[in-house]
Design an enzyme around this catalytic site. Structure first.
Site, PDB file in Angstrom:
ATOM      1  N   CYS A   1      -7.536   5.212   4.983  1.00  0.00           N
ATOM      2  CA  CYS A   1      -6.582   5.187   4.667  1.00  0.00           C
ATOM      3  C   CYS A   1      -5.422   5.345   6.105  1.00  0.00           C
ATOM      4  CB  CYS A   1      -5.907   5.759   3.543  1.00  0.00           C
ATOM      5  SG  CYS A   1      -3.748   5.675   3.228  1.00  0.00           S
TER       6      CYS A   1
ATOM      7  N   GLU B   1       2.759   2.014  -4.039  1.00  0.00           N
ATOM      8  CA  GLU B   1       2.448   3.316  -5.732  1.00  0.00           C
ATOM      9  C   GLU B   1       1.581   4.183  -5.177  1.00  0.00           C
ATOM     10  OE1 GLU B   1       1.210   2.394  -8.703  1.00  0.00           O
ATOM     11  OE2 GLU B   1       2.536   0.890  -9.895  1.00  0.00           O
TER      12      GLU B   1
ATOM     13  N   SER C   1       1.664   7.094  -3.356  1.00  0.00           N
ATOM     14  CA  SER C   1       1.975   7.980  -3.093  1.00  0.00           C
ATOM     15  C   SER C   1       2.737   8.627  -3.948  1.00  0.00           C
ATOM     16  CB  SER C   1       2.805   8.483  -2.101  1.00  0.00           C
ATOM     17  OG  SER C   1       2.657   7.923  -0.600  1.00  0.00           O
TER      18      SER C   1
ATOM     19  N   ALA D   1       0.788  -1.028  -0.455  1.00  0.00           N
ATOM     20  CA  ALA D   1      -0.059  -0.243   0.200  1.00  0.00           C
ATOM     21  C   ALA D   1       0.758   0.795  -0.255  1.00  0.00           C
ATOM     22  CB  ALA D   1      -0.569   0.045   1.245  1.00  0.00           C
TER      23      ALA D   1
END
Ligand code: SF4
Lengths: 406, 64
Positions: free
Chosen positions: A355, A245, A247, A242
């Site tokens: 998130c 990719e 950011s 997580a």
């Protein structure tokens, strides 16, 4: 669609394609339904609910009658590979509800508090400056993705987890396959297994030689009997994948969007106020909303919402980009306006599954956007805009390469 | 203004700390919300309302 189709087959297709003229916009058919939720057809022919309204998204994503349990029949899988591998997927923060979810999530939250992230800010600044130095010293044009967007979040997540960055070629490759939309079931399982083996070895090492990092923290829990080694491996894998990719895509796509909106770029370049930069980041998150495949859910009970009834067992897909372009929540949503109040966006989703790494992402983006355009004031695309290849096929939207010059 | 937080609901997203750092903090061990000031001064009311509005877990309520 052909005009001769019957009313029944005239349900829109989801996810739909983004319009090449404005690749930043969510697919038009999602925005033009005139209601906050509707049925649409997905890859397997089923017709789950698509939720596009901002207010309806908040309701759905915080409703305890809505589940992330992907093992329930009727669950709207994003891809065939995800459907085929569902029995192999253990319980993670992504597919656990209620008390299970809270238990797993709490083991992962400590390293991501706002204050700990703020302490990383100087390191993020330093990595950013070094990567820009290297880009400026190298050949022109350069690809922003390989020069800055990928290495920065990768370095940071490695630093946080305690994974040697020198191994990043290996796990980047497997992490990418694991989340690729068109990967076969075998490919994605193999990717997961390779990553899992690697992380288990590392965790075993940290059992005896702990350092000051997240893996050592997980290893300590294994030692204390709070966690099994395979579960610790899984937690680590989730964070590693997580953190990679997402950011990176925001850095690249944000730059592409800003280069097209020079007045907005100028605002970011000239401000001395960290609050202005922070606000700009929220607006870019809203405008670009890279998790574009939709948050997948299933109804556990009948739910009345916005004049519709979602039945128990119905699949639900929450389109975050569409919610972030809902004019009721964000007037003139197609305008990138770095000064607008955008904090209530859903780019990190909403509800209990919001998130986990969002504060890390925020600080990375604040540092990069603030530093890059100041250090490279003449930054521009090295190719025509039409030549950019957008990623419609992975979990996170973005561009494969961003050739830039200065 | 009186604030009540529900630790059970909190998912440690840290949104409250960003919105109103004088009123909310997060526990070091697990990131769960810590209420620093139950009755914040009126000048912070706007920030606190923001914090409650952006908390994804609806863990913050305000009693006026
Ligand atoms: S914003 Fe809500 S979920 Fe996040 S830390 Fe604060 S109280 Fe907890």
């Amino acid at each position: 669609m052909a005009e001769t189709q019957t009313a029944e087959t005239r349900v829109p297709e989801y996810p739909g394609v983004r319009d090449g003229r404005c690749p930043f916009a969510p697919p038009a058919e999602l925005l033009q339904q005139g209601k906050p939720l509707f049925r649409a057809r997905i890859w397997d022919g089923s017709t789950p609910w698509i939720v596009t309204g901002h207010a309806a998204q908040r309701e759905i994503l915080s409703d305890p009658r809505v589940s992330v349990n992907e093992k329930l029949p009727g669950f709207p899988y994003p891809t065939q590979a995800m459907a085929e591998t569902v029995d192999h997927r253990p319980l993670t923060i992504f597919n656990a509800d209620g008390a299970d979810h809270v238990r797993i999530r709490r083991m992962m939250t400590a390293p991501f508090t706002r204050n700990r992230m703020e302490k990383l800010r100087p390191a993020i600044q330093q990595f950013t400056e070094e990567l820009i130095d290297r880009m400026l010293a190298g050949p022109k044009p350069a690809d922003l993705v390989t020069a800055l967007s990928l290495p920065l979040p990768s370095l940071m997540i490695c630093e946080l987890l305690g994974v040697p960055y020198t191994d990043h070629d290996f796990f980047q490759e497997h992490a990418t396959v694991a989340v690729k939309r068109d990967a076969t079931a075998e490919e994605s399982l193999a990717g997961m297994q390779a990553l899992g083996g690697y992380l288990t070895q590392l965790l075993e090492k940290k059992l005896t030689e702990p350092e000051n990092d997240v893996l050592s923290d997980f290893a300590a829990r294994v030692k204390a009997g709070e966690l099994e080694l395979p579960d610790a491996t899984l937690l680590a894998m989730v964070l590693l994948i997580a953190g990679h990719e997402t950011s990176a895509n925001m850095i690249t796509l944000g730059t592409a969007a800003l280069l097209e909106n020079p007045d907005q770029l100028e605002l970011l370049r000239t401000t001395e106020d960290p609050a202005v930069v922070a606000n700009a980041v929220e607006e870019l998150l809203r405008y670009l909303t890279i998790p574009h495949l939709g948050q997948r859910r299933i109804a556990l009970e009948d739910i009345e919402i916005a004049g519709e009834t979602i039945r128990a067992g119905d699949g639900i897909i929450v389109s975050l980009p569409a919610g972030n372009w809902d004019p009721e929540a964000f007037p003139e949503p197609d305008r990138l306006d770095l000064t607008r109040a955008a904090r209530h966006h859903h780019a990190f989703a909403w509800g209990a599954h919001q998130c986990l790494g969002q504060q890390l992402a925020r600080i990375e983006l604040q540092v990069v956007y603030r530093t890059l355009y100041r250090r490279v004031p003449t930054l521009r695309l090295a190719v025509g805009r039409d030549e950019l290849e957008f990623k419609g096929d992975s979990l996170a939207y973005g561009v494969y390469e961003l050739p830039v010059t200065w | 203004m009186k604030i009540v937080v529900d630790e059970e609901k909190c998912v440690a997203a840290g949104q409250c700390v960003v919105a109103a750092p004088d009123v909310f903090d997060q526990r070091d061990e697990d990131g769960i919300v810590v209420l620093l000031d139950e009755n914040p001064p009126p000048r912070l009311a706007g920030d606190v309302r923001q914090a409650a509005a952006v908390c994804p877990a609806l863990a913050i309520s305000i009693e006026d």
